[in-house]
Design a protein around this motif. Structure first.
Motif, PDB file in Angstrom:
ATOM      1  N   SER A 120      16.605  10.361  19.779  1.00  0.00           N
ATOM      2  CA  SER A 120      15.616  11.111  18.666  1.00  0.00           C
ATOM      3  C   SER A 120      14.637   9.920  18.179  1.00  0.00           C
ATOM      4  CB  SER A 120      16.242  11.476  17.357  1.00  0.00           C
ATOM      5  OG  SER A 120      17.143  10.282  16.747  1.00  0.00           O
ATOM      6  N   ARG A 121      14.830   8.675  18.541  1.00  0.00           N
ATOM      7  CA  ARG A 121      13.593   7.728  18.031  1.00  0.00           C
ATOM      8  C   ARG A 121      13.011   6.967  19.385  1.00  0.00           C
ATOM      9  NH1 ARG A 121      12.589   7.165  12.935  1.00  0.00           N
ATOM     10  NH2 ARG A 121      12.811   4.853  12.784  1.00  0.00           N
ATOM     11  N   ARG A 122      13.172   7.536  20.364  1.00  0.00           N
ATOM     12  CA  ARG A 122      12.501   7.107  21.551  1.00  0.00           C
ATOM     13  C   ARG A 122      10.831   6.864  21.372  1.00  0.00           C
ATOM     14  NH1 ARG A 122      16.446  10.017  25.865  1.00  0.00           N
ATOM     15  NH2 ARG A 122      18.046   8.310  25.865  1.00  0.00           N
ATOM     16  N   GLY A 123      10.264   7.787  20.687  1.00  0.00           N
ATOM     17  CA  GLY A 123       8.930   7.859  20.628  1.00  0.00           C
ATOM     18  C   GLY A 123       8.429   6.788  19.576  1.00  0.00           C
ATOM     19  N   PHE A 124       9.222   6.514  18.685  1.00  0.00           N
ATOM     20  CA  PHE A 124       8.854   5.280  17.694  1.00  0.00           C
ATOM     21  C   PHE A 124       9.224   4.103  18.475  1.00  0.00           C
ATOM     22  CE2 PHE A 124      10.832   2.518  14.687  1.00  0.00           C
ATOM     23  CZ  PHE A 124       9.653   2.437  13.629  1.00  0.00           C
ATOM     24  N   PHE A 125      10.112   3.809  19.055  1.00  0.00           N
ATOM     25  CA  PHE A 125      10.606   2.671  19.703  1.00  0.00           C
ATOM     26  C   PHE A 125       9.719   2.434  21.027  1.00  0.00           C
ATOM     27  CE2 PHE A 125      14.577   3.035  17.211  1.00  0.00           C
ATOM     28  CZ  PHE A 125      14.515   1.788  16.608  1.00  0.00           C
ATOM     29  N   GLY A 126       9.211   3.526  21.449  1.00  0.00           N
ATOM     30  CA  GLY A 126       8.136   3.267  22.708  1.00  0.00           C
ATOM     31  C   GLY A 126       6.949   2.494  22.201  1.00  0.00           C
ATOM     32  N   ALA A 127       6.570   2.808  21.087  1.00  0.00           N
ATOM     33  CA  ALA A 127       5.372   2.078  20.563  1.00  0.00           C
ATOM     34  C   ALA A 127       5.363   0.341  20.392  1.00  0.00           C
ATOM     35  CB  ALA A 127       4.917   2.863  19.346  1.00  0.00           C
ATOM     36  N   PHE A 128       6.721  -0.098  20.565  1.00  0.00           N
ATOM     37  CA  PHE A 128       6.961  -1.351  20.520  1.00  0.00           C
ATOM     38  C   PHE A 128       6.317  -2.081  21.429  1.00  0.00           C
ATOM     39  CE2 PHE A 128      10.736  -2.048  17.452  1.00  0.00           C
ATOM     40  CZ  PHE A 128      10.207  -1.093  16.396  1.00  0.00           C
ATOM     41  N   THR A 129       6.156  -1.586  22.653  1.00  0.00           N
ATOM     42  CA  THR A 129       5.582  -2.078  23.767  1.00  0.00           C
ATOM     43  C   THR A 129       4.283  -2.514  23.564  1.00  0.00           C
ATOM     44  OG1 THR A 129       6.903  -1.178  25.363  1.00  0.00           O
ATOM     45  CG2 THR A 129       5.038  -2.142  26.107  1.00  0.00           C
ATOM     46  N   GLN A 130       3.352  -1.555  22.920  1.00  0.00           N
ATOM     47  CA  GLN A 130       2.011  -1.832  22.570  1.00  0.00           C
ATOM     48  C   GLN A 130       1.810  -2.739  21.548  1.00  0.00           C
ATOM     49  OE1 GLN A 130      -0.662  -0.797  24.417  1.00  0.00           O
ATOM     50  NE2 GLN A 130      -1.981  -1.930  23.205  1.00  0.00           N
ATOM     51  N   ILE A 131       2.799  -2.708  20.310  1.00  0.00           N
ATOM     52  CA  ILE A 131       2.743  -3.558  19.401  1.00  0.00           C
ATOM     53  C   ILE A 131       3.086  -4.897  19.681  1.00  0.00           C
ATOM     54  CG2 ILE A 131       3.890  -3.957  17.049  1.00  0.00           C
ATOM     55  CD1 ILE A 131       4.182  -0.943  16.732  1.00  0.00           C
ATOM     56  N   SER A 132       3.799  -5.135  20.505  1.00  0.00           N
ATOM     57  CA  SER A 132       4.311  -6.505  21.172  1.00  0.00           C
ATOM     58  C   SER A 132       3.020  -7.235  21.916  1.00  0.00           C
ATOM     59  CB  SER A 132       5.547  -6.505  21.761  1.00  0.00           C
ATOM     60  OG  SER A 132       5.363  -5.675  23.049  1.00  0.00           O
ATOM     61  N   ILE A 133       2.330  -6.256  22.792  1.00  0.00           N
ATOM     62  CA  ILE A 133       1.263  -6.769  23.417  1.00  0.00           C
ATOM     63  C   ILE A 133       0.224  -7.421  22.417  1.00  0.00           C
ATOM     64  CG2 ILE A 133      -0.674  -6.241  24.602  1.00  0.00           C
ATOM     65  CD1 ILE A 133       0.973  -4.499  26.373  1.00  0.00           C
ATOM     66  N   LEU A 140      -3.799  -5.080  15.968  1.00  0.00           N
ATOM     67  CA  LEU A 140      -2.330  -4.884  15.603  1.00  0.00           C
ATOM     68  C   LEU A 140      -2.038  -3.793  14.308  1.00  0.00           C
ATOM     69  CD1 LEU A 140       0.449  -5.223  16.018  1.00  0.00           C
ATOM     70  CD2 LEU A 140       0.352  -7.352  14.555  1.00  0.00           C
ATOM     71  N   GLY A 141      -2.954  -3.777  13.157  1.00  0.00           N
ATOM     72  CA  GLY A 141      -2.709  -3.011  12.230  1.00  0.00           C
ATOM     73  C   GLY A 141      -2.983  -1.756  12.447  1.00  0.00           C
ATOM     74  N   THR A 142      -4.286  -1.378  13.165  1.00  0.00           N
ATOM     75  CA  THR A 142      -4.639  -0.210  13.529  1.00  0.00           C
ATOM     76  C   THR A 142      -3.718   0.606  14.659  1.00  0.00           C
ATOM     77  OG1 THR A 142      -6.966  -0.851  13.082  1.00  0.00           O
ATOM     78  CG2 THR A 142      -6.742   1.315  14.096  1.00  0.00           C
ATOM     79  N   THR A 143      -3.112  -0.273  15.477  1.00  0.00           N
ATOM     80  CA  THR A 143      -2.139   0.364  16.413  1.00  0.00           C
ATOM     81  C   THR A 143      -0.758   0.786  15.863  1.00  0.00           C
ATOM     82  OG1 THR A 143      -3.073  -1.307  18.258  1.00  0.00           O
ATOM     83  CG2 THR A 143      -0.779   0.001  18.543  1.00  0.00           C
ATOM     84  N   ILE A 144      -0.525   0.196  14.949  1.00  0.00           N
ATOM     85  CA  ILE A 144       0.593   0.605  14.182  1.00  0.00           C
ATOM     86  C   ILE A 144       0.339   1.841  13.084  1.00  0.00           C
ATOM     87  CG2 ILE A 144       2.270   0.101  12.331  1.00  0.00           C
ATOM     88  CD1 ILE A 144       2.236  -2.911  13.200  1.00  0.00           C
ATOM     89  N   ALA A 145      -0.559   1.708  12.392  1.00  0.00           N
ATOM     90  CA  ALA A 145      -1.122   3.020  11.771  1.00  0.00           C
ATOM     91  C   ALA A 145      -1.415   4.031  12.468  1.00  0.00           C
ATOM     92  CB  ALA A 145      -2.218   2.564  10.843  1.00  0.00           C
ATOM     93  N   ALA A 146      -2.038   4.093  13.414  1.00  0.00           N
ATOM     94  CA  ALA A 146      -2.613   5.111  14.357  1.00  0.00           C
ATOM     95  C   ALA A 146      -1.681   5.756  15.049  1.00  0.00           C
ATOM     96  CB  ALA A 146      -3.769   4.718  15.312  1.00  0.00           C
ATOM     97  N   SER A 147      -0.314   5.180  15.438  1.00  0.00           N
ATOM     98  CA  SER A 147       0.761   5.546  16.537  1.00  0.00           C
ATOM     99  C   SER A 147       1.284   7.010  16.089  1.00  0.00           C
ATOM    100  CB  SER A 147       1.950   4.694  16.487  1.00  0.00           C
ATOM    101  OG  SER A 147       2.498   4.562  15.080  1.00  0.00           O
ATOM    102  N   PRO A 148       0.918   7.678  15.032  1.00  0.00           N
ATOM    103  CA  PRO A 148       1.457   9.224  14.895  1.00  0.00           C
ATOM    104  C   PRO A 148       0.272  10.059  15.145  1.00  0.00           C
ATOM    105  CG  PRO A 148       1.823   7.798  13.002  1.00  0.00           C
ATOM    106  CD  PRO A 148       1.086   7.120  13.538  1.00  0.00           C
ATOM    107  N   LEU A 149      -0.885   9.428  15.246  1.00  0.00           N
ATOM    108  CA  LEU A 149      -2.261  10.515  15.334  1.00  0.00           C
ATOM    109  C   LEU A 149      -2.171  11.318  16.633  1.00  0.00           C
ATOM    110  CD1 LEU A 149      -5.176   8.303  14.114  1.00  0.00           C
ATOM    111  CD2 LEU A 149      -3.797  10.161  13.001  1.00  0.00           C
TER     112      LEU A 149
END
Length: 515
Positions: free
Chosen positions: A164-177, A360-369
């Motif tokens: 149920s959280r794969r979409g959320f944790f999947g964003a960690f790759t781009q965030i870590s970059i 970094l901040g925009t990537t995190i904030a825009a991840s739900p868009l």
């Protein structure tokens, strides 16, 4: 959502931190030459020598003027530096295309260990390089590790994260970059002088050692252990530790089949072309409709281009990946310090750190868009925003409006993070059926690295050529604005919306295929 939160254990977070050290190093090495470029290439040598002579004459010791300040650099031309920067993407392409088969046969943990070895060896070579050739070898090695990480780590995360959280944790790759980019830009701000630039590259050694040591304590993917190795008992025990003692594992374990590799091998075959499968598909039971479709033979790299059903998706994916790079993002990520040093009143290295923070901040904030507004809407908004920012940047440079130039750069990066950054990799697995995902991801990765190479290698050369021919600076951003206009039209015409569509047939508005 509540169930997903209960499944997020401290042990899972440790696994995610260690695994994402791979993508972090991707971002680190991508941007590591940005801030210290002038020092590494000896362009700062003349200025330092002049300062040394002045200090020596003041002291009355003219004989030692030439050696008053030690200068550690590598003599190279603009083309040499462009080659050093761009070879990273060549290694990335090789790593991405070979990682899929390796991680399918040898496992995710072993594959990540190999990437750590490439990062470590490449970082050592770069740190102690004394020539252009040796630096190219080091960058090639770190590029292999970076490219492989873009395939392996998202797959590992999707298999250890709660469904149920794969979409959320999947964003960690781009965030870590983006964290890696911010880290190297920050180091560059403090260490881009004399021979201190080697400590920037040497920091990559420390990170790769931390990754290698951390990989000794993380487990193999439970899904891979069950379905490929056939060890259901061990796989369930590992998954229980990841989920917590009270978590119900029945649904996830059922997706593994009987431990003979049958269920997962169908999904792992999607990696044969070197790409990652959709995070929602991995470890999830196939629906009856998808089960029918996966009975078809997996389509290969050339077959998806010949197949009339998948060809439009390949055209769309390749176009999107070229748009991601040819709109100019890596001209900022890789060359912003040298580009902006004469254009803005503030310190260009400091501005680059601010750019990385915004990225970094925009990537995190825009991840739900993409889920809220739609993939195509985010892409078009991102491209139009970047194109407008490119045009404003070019004009502000021409008219020497320094504050406006700085703001244009910041908006340029922010618009990238809202669409062109994350969406292309989502679409690559949504525009085709399961039988074509692997080959489509291969086309996507190939197009991405080819386009990245073109920008990394040609940008400094074209930028200098245009500035010398036309006078002034910033002319290249008119080209990026033109590319944005072209790709906005391409996406409007050739890329369908995938949000809310259950399969590729619905995405393209066609009757379901039954072969």
């Amino acid at each position: 959502m509540a169930s997903g939160l209960r499944d997020v254990t401290a042990y899972l977070l440790v696994l995610l931190v260690i695994a994402t050290l791979g993508p972090l190093q991707f971002g680190f090495h991508l941007a590591e030459l940005n801030a210290p470029e002038d020092v590494i290439t000896c362009r700062a040598k003349a200025a330092l020598s002049t300062l040394a002579k002045a200090v020596s004459y003041i002291k009355g010791d003219a004989s030692s003027a030439s050696s008053a300040v030690p200068i550690d650099c590598i003599e190279m031309t603009r083309s040499d530096f462009a080659a050093i920067s761009a070879i990273f993407t060549v290694g990335g392409l090789f790593g991405a295309l070979t990682a899929g088969p390796f991680t399918s046969s040898r496992g995710r943990r072993r594959a990540m260990q190999v990437t750590a070895a490439f990062f470590l060896l490449g970082s050592i070579v770069e740190t102690f390089a004394a020539s252009v050739t040796v630096m190219i070898i080091g960058r090639l090695l770190t590029g292999v590790g970076a490219g492989a990480s873009t395939v392996i780590v998202p797959l590992y995360i999707s298999e250890v994260a709660p469904p149920s959280r794969r979409g959320f944790f999947g964003a960690f790759t781009q965030i870590s970059i983006n964290v890696g980019i911010l880290l190297t830009q920050t180091l560059g701000y403090f260490l881009s002088h004399d021979g201190a630039w080697r400590w920037i590259l040497g920091s990559g050694i420390i990170i790769s050692i931390a990754q290698a040591l951390g990989l000794f304590i993380i487990p193999e993917s439970p899904a891979w252990t069950a379905s490929t190795k056939g060890d259901m008992v061990r796989a369930r025990r590992v998954l229980q530790r990841i989920r917590g003692n009270h978590a119900n594992l029945d649904e996830e374990v059922e997706a593994w089949g009987e431990g003979n590799g049958k269920v997962l091998s169908e999904e792992e075959s999607l990696l044969a072309g070197g790409g990652t499968a959709s995070s929602d598909a991995i470890g999830t039971p196939l629906s009856p409709q998808l089960s029918q479709r996966t009975e078809r033979a997996t389509l290969g790299f050339s077959q998806v281009l010949r197949d009339s059903h998948t060809r439009p998706a390949i055209i769309a994916v390749v176009g999107i990946m070229f748009a991601q790079q040819l709109c100019g993002i890596n001209s900022i990520i890789m060359y912003s310090v040298s580009l902006l040093k004469d254009l803005v009143s503030t310190n260009s290295a400091l501005l680059t750190i601010i750019i990385s923070v915004i990225n970094l901040g925009t990537t995190i904030a825009a991840s739900p868009l993409p889920d809220k507004l739609g993939r195509k809407t985010c892409l078009l908004a991102s491209i139009i925003g970047q194109g407008t920012s490119s045009l404003v940047l070019a004009l502000s440079i021409q008219f020497e409006l320094k504050i406006l130039s700085a703001l244009a750069v910041l908006f340029f990066v922010a618009f990238f993070a809202t669409g062109l950054g994350p969406v292309p990799f989502i679409l690559a697995s949504e525009l085709v059926g399961p039988e074509a995902v692997g080959a489509t991801q291969s086309w996507a990765l190939g197009a991405n690295y080819v386009a990245t190479f073109l920008v990394a290698y040609l940008f400094p050369i074209v930028n200098d050529a245009l500035n010398n021919a036309l006078g002034g600076a910033g002319w290249v951003y008119f080209i990026f604005a033109g590319f944005a206009l072209v790709f906005a039209g391409f996406i409007a015409r050739n890329v369908p919306e995938t949000r809310g569509k259950k399969d590729a047939d619905e995405v393209w508005g066609r009757t379901r295929r039954v072969d």
